[in-house]
Design a protein around this motif. Structure first.
Motif, PDB file in Angstrom:
ATOM      1  N   LEU A1371      23.342  15.150  18.300  1.00  0.00           N
ATOM      2  CA  LEU A1371      23.705  15.429  19.787  1.00  0.00           C
ATOM      3  C   LEU A1371      24.151  16.939  19.818  1.00  0.00           C
ATOM      4  O   LEU A1371      23.629  17.570  20.892  1.00  0.00           O
ATOM      5  CB  LEU A1371      24.633  14.470  20.244  1.00  0.00           C
ATOM      6  N   LYS A1372      24.821  17.433  19.198  1.00  0.00           N
ATOM      7  CA  LYS A1372      25.295  18.751  19.149  1.00  0.00           C
ATOM      8  C   LYS A1372      24.046  19.800  19.156  1.00  0.00           C
ATOM      9  O   LYS A1372      23.918  20.641  19.794  1.00  0.00           O
ATOM     10  CB  LYS A1372      26.367  19.069  17.959  1.00  0.00           C
ATOM     11  N   LEU A1373      23.257  19.493  18.161  1.00  0.00           N
ATOM     12  CA  LEU A1373      21.967  20.249  18.139  1.00  0.00           C
ATOM     13  C   LEU A1373      21.262  20.408  19.210  1.00  0.00           C
ATOM     14  O   LEU A1373      20.827  21.519  19.761  1.00  0.00           O
ATOM     15  CB  LEU A1373      21.262  19.781  16.766  1.00  0.00           C
ATOM     16  N   VAL A1374      20.827  19.119  19.901  1.00  0.00           N
ATOM     17  CA  VAL A1374      20.143  19.018  21.024  1.00  0.00           C
ATOM     18  C   VAL A1374      20.799  19.691  22.154  1.00  0.00           C
ATOM     19  O   VAL A1374      20.344  20.412  23.050  1.00  0.00           O
ATOM     20  CB  VAL A1374      19.921  17.743  21.511  1.00  0.00           C
ATOM     21  N   LYS A1375      22.119  19.674  22.394  1.00  0.00           N
ATOM     22  CA  LYS A1375      23.158  20.185  23.417  1.00  0.00           C
ATOM     23  C   LYS A1375      23.015  21.511  23.311  1.00  0.00           C
ATOM     24  O   LYS A1375      22.644  22.327  24.157  1.00  0.00           O
ATOM     25  CB  LYS A1375      24.345  19.680  23.357  1.00  0.00           C
ATOM     26  N   ASN A1376      23.279  22.271  22.013  1.00  0.00           N
ATOM     27  CA  ASN A1376      23.187  23.855  21.865  1.00  0.00           C
ATOM     28  C   ASN A1376      22.088  24.451  22.038  1.00  0.00           C
ATOM     29  O   ASN A1376      21.892  25.503  22.392  1.00  0.00           O
ATOM     30  CB  ASN A1376      23.967  23.982  20.605  1.00  0.00           C
ATOM     31  N   LEU A1377      20.959  23.657  21.318  1.00  0.00           N
ATOM     32  CA  LEU A1377      19.445  24.277  21.295  1.00  0.00           C
ATOM     33  C   LEU A1377      18.527  24.082  22.475  1.00  0.00           C
ATOM     34  O   LEU A1377      17.702  24.858  22.724  1.00  0.00           O
ATOM     35  CB  LEU A1377      19.005  23.721  19.884  1.00  0.00           C
ATOM     36  N   ILE A1378      18.897  23.031  23.465  1.00  0.00           N
ATOM     37  CA  ILE A1378      17.952  22.954  24.288  1.00  0.00           C
ATOM     38  C   ILE A1378      18.886  22.759  25.804  1.00  0.00           C
ATOM     39  O   ILE A1378      18.419  23.543  26.783  1.00  0.00           O
ATOM     40  CB  ILE A1378      17.194  21.427  24.377  1.00  0.00           C
ATOM     41  N   ILE A1727      13.038  32.792   8.420  1.00  0.00           N
ATOM     42  CA  ILE A1727      13.831  32.920   9.819  1.00  0.00           C
ATOM     43  C   ILE A1727      15.481  32.853   9.496  1.00  0.00           C
ATOM     44  O   ILE A1727      15.816  31.952   8.664  1.00  0.00           O
ATOM     45  CB  ILE A1727      13.237  31.371  10.571  1.00  0.00           C
ATOM     46  N   GLN A1728      15.968  33.534  10.253  1.00  0.00           N
ATOM     47  CA  GLN A1728      17.570  33.589  10.375  1.00  0.00           C
ATOM     48  C   GLN A1728      18.048  32.912  11.774  1.00  0.00           C
ATOM     49  O   GLN A1728      17.523  33.185  12.627  1.00  0.00           O
ATOM     50  CB  GLN A1728      18.124  35.036  10.373  1.00  0.00           C
ATOM     51  N   ILE A1729      19.087  32.406  11.584  1.00  0.00           N
ATOM     52  CA  ILE A1729      19.972  31.540  12.872  1.00  0.00           C
ATOM     53  C   ILE A1729      20.726  32.592  13.561  1.00  0.00           C
ATOM     54  O   ILE A1729      21.734  32.684  12.915  1.00  0.00           O
ATOM     55  CB  ILE A1729      20.411  30.106  12.575  1.00  0.00           C
ATOM     56  N   PRO A1730      20.567  33.018  14.448  1.00  0.00           N
ATOM     57  CA  PRO A1730      21.649  33.853  15.195  1.00  0.00           C
ATOM     58  C   PRO A1730      23.060  33.124  15.557  1.00  0.00           C
ATOM     59  O   PRO A1730      23.010  31.823  15.606  1.00  0.00           O
ATOM     60  CB  PRO A1730      20.918  34.303  16.335  1.00  0.00           C
ATOM     61  N   THR A1731      24.170  33.729  15.263  1.00  0.00           N
ATOM     62  CA  THR A1731      25.316  33.073  15.418  1.00  0.00           C
ATOM     63  C   THR A1731      25.568  32.723  16.865  1.00  0.00           C
ATOM     64  O   THR A1731      26.441  31.935  17.265  1.00  0.00           O
ATOM     65  CB  THR A1731      26.470  34.003  15.075  1.00  0.00           C
ATOM     66  N   SER A1732      24.859  33.537  17.754  1.00  0.00           N
ATOM     67  CA  SER A1732      24.923  33.238  19.421  1.00  0.00           C
ATOM     68  C   SER A1732      24.374  31.755  19.766  1.00  0.00           C
ATOM     69  O   SER A1732      24.984  31.118  20.827  1.00  0.00           O
ATOM     70  CB  SER A1732      24.254  34.084  20.057  1.00  0.00           C
ATOM     71  N   LEU A1733      23.795  31.145  18.707  1.00  0.00           N
ATOM     72  CA  LEU A1733      23.369  29.847  19.206  1.00  0.00           C
ATOM     73  C   LEU A1733      24.318  28.696  18.829  1.00  0.00           C
ATOM     74  O   LEU A1733      23.962  27.473  19.179  1.00  0.00           O
ATOM     75  CB  LEU A1733      22.154  29.639  18.496  1.00  0.00           C
ATOM     76  N   ASN A1734      25.377  29.014  18.159  1.00  0.00           N
ATOM     77  CA  ASN A1734      26.204  28.238  17.883  1.00  0.00           C
ATOM     78  C   ASN A1734      25.681  26.991  17.001  1.00  0.00           C
ATOM     79  O   ASN A1734      25.983  25.764  17.205  1.00  0.00           O
ATOM     80  CB  ASN A1734      27.026  27.689  19.194  1.00  0.00           C
ATOM     81  N   LEU A1735      24.961  27.370  15.903  1.00  0.00           N
ATOM     82  CA  LEU A1735      24.244  26.226  14.947  1.00  0.00           C
ATOM     83  C   LEU A1735      24.912  26.452  13.869  1.00  0.00           C
ATOM     84  O   LEU A1735      24.110  26.468  12.749  1.00  0.00           O
ATOM     85  CB  LEU A1735      23.054  26.314  15.227  1.00  0.00           C
ATOM     86  N   ALA A1736      26.091  26.585  13.370  1.00  0.00           N
ATOM     87  CA  ALA A1736      26.748  26.980  12.281  1.00  0.00           C
ATOM     88  C   ALA A1736      26.455  25.779  11.383  1.00  0.00           C
ATOM     89  O   ALA A1736      26.696  25.674  10.197  1.00  0.00           O
ATOM     90  CB  ALA A1736      28.141  27.084  12.162  1.00  0.00           C
TER      91      ALA A1736
END
Length: 1741
Positions: A1371-1378, A1727-1736
């Motif tokens: 749920l956190k993934l979907v919330k932060n990414l979409i 592919i690197q995940i930016p920290t601005s996406l809050n996907l730590a």
């Protein structure tokens, strides 16, 4: 639209605008004569309000308002002699609006229904439409019980003898009426009851009443029509038959039943029919008003008055009198508003004004309604006990004939009168006036109907006691009161007191209407009848001028031209336009302030006037002031926004700057500490390693030295012993070799002798076999030649016979020559032996001198024989010369024949090539047509599929809403709750299990859904199942179409190749035949030469003679030279064959048509045997050639060699030119690259100069950032220009980035190395300063030598391109990414499609774990979240574009890594390793594709909402070319502008908006093919909206506007060209608009012009072409209107064109969308995940 010529939409817009601006109620009064178009104009006005305003709720009030029109026309309109759809009642519709000016409801009031038409119609007229619609539909099953038939079978529908209207289908009209009933809430049961009542009226009219005697009448028993009437209305047959022929008379004490005569009974029957129809009419009006009623508070309303026009017939009765009276009142109201009030206002305000005279119809109104007027006298006569029409006429003559000039008496009649109305004189017949004014009906008949078992009929008469009007009109609907019927005790007295006549009621309702109109702002629509004969395209000028003069339009035009339609009070003007005033302009005197400001704003003082309390403006000035006010407010808003945004941006910048400085400080400190620690460890490790290595090396050296000494001792002893043994063995071996070699030499000699003998035998056998094989080949070749040359058998046989004859002669000569040669040889041998003997004898002659004489005589004899032989030889040579000449002549003839055969061959080849070219073109054309047809079918199927998909999605949303609503309604305490989205969530990721899971969810929540509407749910489920099945069938059909298309293309290619192969085989066969014939002729010629030479050689002399030797030498040299030539020819042929094969491999599509014939022949020899056979035959031909030099070229071999050399040189030159062109293109490319390198070098130098000014720590970061920015810009440019080049550029950019990163690491290592050295040097300096020496340094302090630090590179982890997450983090993934992702930041700072890559990497990890539940939930959550964000922010273009791009990228990733070979062609080896291993997501790909289609449609709607308000003003109204449209078309009215300022949008605004759309989609990484489809849809919307508005606006149809439109279209095409989108098909969507603009500019006079227009306007329909020609308006004296004859010519020419009759284009049409597969070259592991996406919480795997 306010500037258009008189149009109903312009009037409606003016009313709507004034209601919104002035907040006052409005009225639209539609007036005119009967048949002038009032009803249609009222319908169009209502349609405009319904379209523009919309409704405030989901009840679709505007549709209901429009649906009332078919109902009222069916029950209130009829055909008259002047109008096929004449309104026989008046209606006033009040359309209510809320505070936001949206429709909330409506109310209808009716006036004076013409009831007499129910029972009587004049010639060429009809009853009300509803009766004929029922009769036309009587064959339908639902109308069987009505017992209806043809309209001619009923009295009430056949009196006019015109039951059919041309062009009107009554059956279809009834369907429209029934649909309108359903929309207004009148269900099927009520409709059935209404139709029963109407059918009963028709049956009642057919009831036949006969005379019993002079004072009584009777109805025959068992009358079928009366029986049908009673069955339909549910009454008793006896009661109805009784009271139709009798009436009840009451006295004070008794009640009598009296029979009535037949005439009175018939009148009573007709009165009952009229009464029932009036009740039914009022009931329908009441229910229509209930359906249009609303509970929302009404803020304002607009009334539309559609009342009967002025009528005059041959016989005018009471109805025409009331109608004309109402028109007199409306004309008076018009005069009062336009003339009296307007001019009084000007006089009151002291505006300079000249009074305009007009016709005042107040005397006519006084004649009708004043005291002792016509109506008063009529009511008085109705009250008289024995009043009659004749007595009333006499009263009229006595009262008004001499006192009123408007009242006249006809010369030939005493029962009629004439009134001078405002429109015309009308003669009224007095007969029937009293009866119609009383409107009486038999109360006993009403009582029978009230006792009916038919509920609807009872409902019609249930309020009879409350009625005070004979017409039964409800006060709230019609403005007329009802007739109150008291109880029986006081009925007689109360009826006289309370019952009002029809005239009185009509006068009261008309006065109420006047009060309503006076309380609103009126707008007038004057309908003018073009002619009195209902003819199309026929205009009677005199009749039109008469109507204009009668209704006061001419005086209105004079007032409008000289008046001031707009006015403001000084306070209102000051409050409204205070924003346009400066502070210094505001004075204490508001009047003076307004005067000063207005003089500054409007320079022309004639445009306004100042009154006492108001300011008066001419037309258009208020719109100009509103535009200035809007511009001022807009500028102020922009200034406020600028300041606020500047403050916010600076605040954000300062916060980021402080954060960056803090991060840099801590990072650099940490790096310094790490570096110091590393240096210390490195130094210590170096010292330890030094001593350890020294010890190990010393130990290893000593061990090796000892081992080497021991090995040397042993080895030297061993070598000495070995050397001694070798010397001993060598000595013994020499002795043995001596004897053995002698024996071997002798044995070898014997074997060689035997082998040589055997080899000679084998070689001779091989030569014999070769000779035999050659002879067999020659024999076979002759037979083969005979088989191949069957077609030329006759010629060959003739030649063969000639050759055989010559051969026989040659044989005879050869035999003679052979005999001579043998005799000569024998004689020569004999003579040679004799000579030897003579020599021996000569030796003996020395001893025998006596034999000399005999020998001399013998010698002389031999000489004589020799001379004889020479003479014979000369004779033979002469004969041979003659034979040779004959053979040369024959050879020349054969050459001529060979040349003719070659010419025939070339003609055949040319014909074959032409036929093949024609066949190729025909096949290509057929293939193109079939391909185009298949593509059209495919697009249609795709469009149907996407439409069904959108319908399916809409039904799903409706189903979810219904389910949520039902869940919320049934959720009570104690009940178990279920998830309402269970089935819908499951339906997002699978089709097959959707309804199964829905049933499971419904069974699990059975107690909750117990209160649900089960039939509705089942219907929805059934509908969804049908849609799914249809969708699957369409998908299968689409796949079948694609397979058929592929099979058809493969079949066409195979047929083309087969035809081409047959042509090549035929050519090869012909060439082989000709070549074989040529070979045979050459072979025969060689044999003849050989035989000839053999005969000639017999007499040439002795073998040892000089002539014989010369001849042999010449023959040998010629043969050798010919062999060399033949070998050169073979070499050249092989080279040409190899070159041709190389060129065929290089370009498979290129065909060498100019190669010589012998190259083709050589290429035909596929295998080595054929090539070897050809070489042997050629060599044999050369060997048999003539020995003379001048005969060597007769067979053309040297010419062939020369031609081969020429062709070789030509091919080499062609290759040289090709290579030269390639080199030139490469040189140009290198020059371009050199120029780019120079520019890049200049930029790098500038960057270096800038970096040198920066601190050393920031130089590398700045250069790296600059390089990344440049590469990103190049990537975006390449992506927009060419997708293929963009992918290559991406690879180059990635390589450059890798190189830059390596360079950065190298520089970092260099910096660390230099820092280490610097530190070492600083330590050394410090130690030297302390006085330490080299000898005193300890091992731990040896720092004199430079210590090079060892770089220990860290080995990077090999990532697999997957992201791991926990189940609870989904749920956190979907919330932060979409859900919470901002598209703007992602599009600018990150790579395109990053969310799609992240989701796919998470999906790969779930697939790697083989967790089907995790895959399913992730895909379901993703799809639902995307739908949720689109539902929440679906009107934001940036959001919709962003998720369209990511959805497509996610779909491409699913295809690229699915493992399907069709999608893995462009993958790298690493990408092929990342394919999905456990799950097949083909069904999910279809679901995501459907989601992409939904997002695409949402994107199109969003763009349409943005572009639609800009298109009309930008494409039509704005003058892009200034001055062209400066002259307005004549006859246009100036109106104030709309509420929204339309002048702000220009063509540049549209282009900027399109550029914004394009750049946004490019930033989001949308596929280029998808961008092309979006642009095509944009241009279609622009073209359709522009063309539709052009077809609806007369002021836009001019020559200058056509030029403006063509210029605007050229600007759009230039935009497409700049963006590289010319091939996307967008230009073709503008073709209708371009042709419409051309139509405005071409000549429109002659037949040639009509033909040119028909051939030019192929994209326009016939209706559109005719509409543009009708609307064409000239703007100056050089232009003319389009004549009607020219328009009819156009219609005649376009009659055969098959196109749709639709006038307007469908602006809601969306082209079917496709998503071509576009693989990504980006590696997932990079592919690197930016920290601005809050996907730590995601972990790279």
């Amino acid at each position: 639209m306010g500037d258009m010529d008189p149009h109903i939409f312009a009037v409606a817009e003016e009313a709507y605008k004034q209601m919104a601006r002035d907040e006052r109620n409005q009225s639209i009064i539609v007036s005119g004569e009967s048949g002038a178009g009032k009803t249609v104009s009222a319908k169009y006005a209502m349609r405009y309000f319904a379209t523009v305003s919309g409704s405030a709720s989901e009840a679709n009030i505007e549709d209901k308002v429009l649906a009332s029109n078919p109902i009222m026309e069916a029950i209130g309109n009829a055909k008259t002699t002047r109008n096929d759809n004449s309104s026989r009642f008046g209606k006033y519709i009040e359309i209510g609006f809320d505070s936001r000016f949206r429709i909330i409801g409506a109310n209808m009031r009716t006036y004076l229904l013409e009831k007499s038409r129910v029972v009587f119609q004049a010639d060429e007229e009809r009853n009300y439409h509803i009766f004929y619609q029922l009769c036309a539909s009587s064959h339908l099953p639902e109308f069987k019980n009505l017992k209806l038939s043809n309209a001619n079978d009923f009295l009430y529908t056949r009196q006019g003898r015109s039951p059919v209207i041309d062009g009107v289908d009554d059956t279809k009209e009834l369907c429209s009426t029934r649909n309108a009933f359903l929309m207004l809430g009148i269900n099927e049961s009520y409709q059935k009851g209404l139709f029963q009542v109407l059918a009963a009226i028709l049956h009642l009219g057919n009831v036949e009443i006969k005379d019993r005697d002079s004072d009584s009448s009777i109805i025959p028993p068992n009358n079928r029509h009366l029986t049908a009437f009673c069955e339909l209305v549910g009454v008793s047959y006896q009661d109805m038959a009784q009271w139709l022929c009798h009436r009840k008379l009451k006295t004070a004490t008794e009640t009598y039943i009296k029979p009535v005569p037949r005439l009175q009974a018939t009148n009573a029957r007709d009165a009952l029919s009229k009464h029932i129809y009036a009740k039914l009419f009022n009931w329908i009006v009441e229910h229509v008003n209930k359906a249009l009623m609303t509970n929302i508070k009404q803020h304002s309303f607009i009334g539309v008055l559609d009342i009967y026009g002025f009528e005059t017939f041959e016989i005018n009765s009471f109805e025409q009198f009331c109608i004309n009276y109402a028109n007199e009142k409306l004309q008076q109201q018009f005069n009062m508003h336009v003339f009296k009030l307007e001019q009084e206002e000007y006089m009151k305000e002291q505006i300079p004004w000249t009074l305009i005279d007009f016709y005042d119809n107040q005397p006519c109104i006084n004649l009708i309604e004043a005291k002792m007027g016509i109506l008063d006298l009529l009511d008085e006569e109705c009250k008289m006990p024995k009043g009659s029409d004749d007595s009333w006429a006499q009263k009229l003559y006595n009262t008004h004939l001499k006192t009123c000039s408007l009242f006249e008496k006809p010369r030939m009649s005493n029962r009629a009168f004439i009134i001078q109305h405002f429109a015309d004189k009308v003669e009224y017949q007095c007969e029937g006036f009293l009866e119609k004014n009383k409107d009486t009906v038999n109360e006993d008949q009403i009582s029978v109907l009230k006792a009916s078992k038919f509920d609807l009929l009872v409902e019609l008469f249930q309020d009879e006691e409350k009625a005070t009007s004979p017409t039964g009109q409800v006060p709230g609907t019609g403005g007329r009161t009802r007739l109150s019927i008291k109880p029986d005790k006081s009925r007689d007295t109360s009826r006289k007191e309370h019952k009002k006549t029809v005239g009185c009621q009509f006068r009261n309702s008309l006065q109420m209407l006047m009060d309503t109109l006076n309380a609103t702002t009126p707008h007038y629509v004057r309908c003018i009848k073009p002619n009195d004969f209902k003819l199309a395209f026929s205009f009677d000028p005199k009749r039109a001028v008469q109507q204009l003069r009668a209704c006061g339009v001419l005086e209105t035009i004079r007032i409008s031209a000289a008046g001031f339609p707009s006015r403001w009070t000084y306070q209102e003007f000051f409050s409204r336009y205070r924003v346009l005033m400066k502070q210094k302009d505001v004075l204490p005197d508001k009047k003076l302030t307004c005067r000063n400001v207005l003089e500054k704003l409007v320079q022309d003082q004639d445009k306004y006037q100042f009154g006492k309390t108001k300011i008066f403006f001419r037309a258009g000035q208020v719109a100009y002031l509103e535009k200035l006010r809007a511009d001022k407010l807009r500028a102020a808003c922009i200034r406020i926004q600028k300041t606020i945004r500047c403050w916010l941006a600076r605040k954000k910048y300062l916060r980021k700057r402080n954060a960056a400085i803090t991060i840099q400080r801590f990072t650099r400190g940490y790096q310094a500490r790490c570096l110091a620690k590393f240096l210390r460890r490195t130094q210590a490790a170096t010292i330890i390693q030094k001593y350890q290595k020294m010890y190990m090396e010393r130990k290893r050296y000593r061990q090796k030295q000892a081992a080497a000494l021991a090995m040397q001792t042993i080895l030297r002893a061993y070598m000495a012993r070995q050397k001694y043994q070798a010397l001993l063995r060598e000595h013994k071996a020499v002795i043995i070799q001596k004897h053995i070699r002698g024996w071997l030499a002798r044995s070898w000699y014997k074997r060689c002798l035997v082998s040589l003998v055997y080899l000679q035998c084998c070689f001779r056998r091989m030569k014999a076999r070769r000779e035999l094989k050659k002879l067999k080949i020659e024999a076979r070749s002759v037979e083969h030649f005979k088989k191949l040359n069957k077609g030329m058998e006759n010629k060959i046989m003739q030649l063969q016979r000639k050759i055989d004859e010559h051969v026989k002669d040659n044989k005879v000569v050869s035999e003679k020559l052979a005999g001579l040669e043998t005799s000569y040889t024998a004689e020569s041998e004999r003579m040679r032996g004799e000579l030897n003997r003579l020599r021996g004898v000569e030796e003996d002659a020395k001893n025998k001198g006596n034999k000399v004489n005999s020998l001399l005589e013998e010698l002389e004899k031999l000489r004589k024989e020799l001379r004889v032989t020479q003479q014979e030889k000369k004779t033979i040579e002469d004969w041979a010369q003659t034979y040779r000449d004959e053979m040369e002549t024959m050879v020349s003839e054969l050459k001529d024949q060979n040349g003719s055969l070659k010419k025939d061959k070339e003609d055949l080849n040319r014909m074959i090539q032409e036929q093949s070219q024609q066949m190729t073109e025909k096949m290509a054309r057929l293939i193109a047509e079939e391909t185009q047809q298949l593509e059209t079918d495919l697009n249609e199927e795709r469009s149907r599929y996407q439409n069904l998909l959108s319908e399916h999605l809409r039904l799903e949303e409706k189903y979810d809403d219904l389910k949520e609503e039902m869940s919320s309604n049934v959720s009570k305490p104690g009940h178990r709750r279920t998830d309402s989205t269970h089935s819908s969530n499951e339906s997002e990721y699978t089709y097959n299990s959707e309804y199964a899971e829905l049933e499971e969810g419904s069974r699990a929540g059975e107690d909750v859904t117990r209160g649900m509407d089960t039939p509705l749910t089942l219907k929805l489920q059934k509908r969804l199942t049908e849609l799914e099945q249809e969708k699957q069938s369409l998908r299968n059909e689409l796949e079948n179409k694609e397979e058929q298309f592929q099979r058809a293309r493969a079949r066409d290619d195979a047929e083309f190749k087969k035809a081409r192969g047959a042509e090549l085989e035929y050519e090869s066969l012909k060439r082989q035949e000709l070549e074989s014939e040529n070979k045979k002729l050459k072979h025969n010629l060689a044999e003849m030469r050989q035989s000839l030479l053999g005969n000639a050689a017999a007499g040439a002399g002795a073998p040892g003679s000089p002539a014989y030797k010369v001849l042999l030498d010449q023959l040998n040299s010629s043969c050798e030279e010919l062999d060399v030539r033949k070998e050169e020819v073979l070499i050249l042929r092989s080279q040409l064959v190899s070159q041709k094969e190389a060129m065929q491999h290089k370009d498979e599509k290129e065909t060498m048509t100019d190669t010589p014939s012998f190259v083709e022949d050589v290429s035909k020899l596929k295998d080595a045997d054929e090539l070897k056979q050809a070489y042997i035959s050629l060599k044999d031909t050369n060997r048999s050639a003539a020995p003379d030099f001048h005969k060597l070229n007769e067979d053309g071999e040297l010419w062939l060699v020369n031609q081969g050399l020429k062709e070789t040189i030509r091919l080499l030159e062609h290759q040289l030119q090709t290579q030269r062109r390639t080199n030139d293109s490469e040189v140009e490319a290198l020059r371009g690259e050199l120029q780019n390198v120079k520019e890049e070098n200049n930029r790098q130098q500038q960057l270096l100069a800038q970096n040198l000014q920066l601190p050393p720590e920031a130089r590398i970061e700045a250069s790296l950032q600059h390089e990344i920015t440049r590469l990103t810009n190049e990537n975006l440019e390449l992506l927009a220009d060419d997708p293929t080049a963009s992918r290559e550029a991406r690879v180059i950019i990635l390589r450059r980035m890798v190189d830059l990163m390596e360079q950065l690491e190298k520089q970092d290592r260099t910096i660390r190395k230099l820092k280490k050295q610097l530190k070492v040097y600083s330590k050394r300096i410090g130690e030297m300063g302390a006085g330490q020496t080299e000898g005193q340094t300890s091992p731990g302090q040896m720092v004199d030598e430079p210590i090079h630090p060892v770089n220990i590179p860290r080995r990077e982890k090999d990532f697999q391109g997957m992201l791991e997450y926990k189940k609870e983090d989904e749920l956190k993934l979907v919330k932060n990414l979409i859900l919470e992702l901002k598209p703007r930041g992602v599009a600018v700072n990150l790579i395109p499609g990053l969310p799609a890559y992240i989701l796919f990497m998470c999906l790969r990890h779930a697939d790697y774990l083989n967790d089907d539940q995790k895959v399913r939930t992730l895909l379901t959550s993703t799809i639902n979240s995307i739908k949720k964000i689109l539902k929440k922010r679906g009107d934001d273009f940036e959001t919709v574009s962003f998720w369209l791009s990511n959805t497509c990228r996610f779909l491409h990733c699913l295809k690229q890594y699915s493992g399907d070979p069709a999608f893995m062609k462009h993958n790298s080896s690493k990408q092929n390793e990342h394919t999905l291993s456990n799950f097949d997501l083909a069904e999910y790909r279809q679901v995501i594709s459907d989601l992409a289609i939904q997002i695409y449609q949402q994107l199109i709607k969003c763009m349409e909402n943005i572009l639609h308000p800009m298109i009309v003003s930008g494409m039509l109204e704005h003058e892009t070319i200034q001055g062209v449209s400066g002259v307005k078309p004549t006859g246009l009215r100036k109106r104030t502008s709309s509420i929204a300022d339309e002048g702000t949008d220009t063509l540049d605004s549209i282009l900027r908006q399109l550029s914004a759309f394009h750049s946004t989609m490019c930033q989001h990484g949308t596929d280029p093919e998808l961008i092309k489809q979006v642009v095509k849809q944009q241009f279609y919307i622009i073209g359709a909206v522009t063309l539709n508005n052009l077809l609806l606006r007369k002021d836009m149809c001019s020559w200058s506007k056509g030029m403006q439109i063509r210029y605007n279209v050229s600007q759009l095409e230039e935009w497409l060209r700049d963006k590289g989108l010319m091939t996307c098909g967008a230009k073709e969507t503008l073709e209708p608009l371009i042709q419409a603009a051309q139509l405005l500019q071409v000549k429109k006079k002659t037949d040639e012009d009509a033909e040119a227009i028909c051939s030019m306007c192929l994209a326009l329909t016939t209706a559109q072409i005719v509409k543009v020609l009708n609307l064409y308006t000239p703007v100056n004296e050089f232009e003319e209107r389009v004549s009607i004859a020219f328009i009819r010519t156009i219609q005649t020419r376009l009659r055969d064109r098959c196109d749709t009759p639709q006038l307007l284009m469908d602006t809601k049409m969306i082209y079917p969308v496709t998503f071509p597969f576009n693989p990504s070259s980006l590696a997932l592991e990079t592919i690197q995940i930016p920290t601005s996406l809050n996907l730590a919480f995601l972990t790279r795997v």
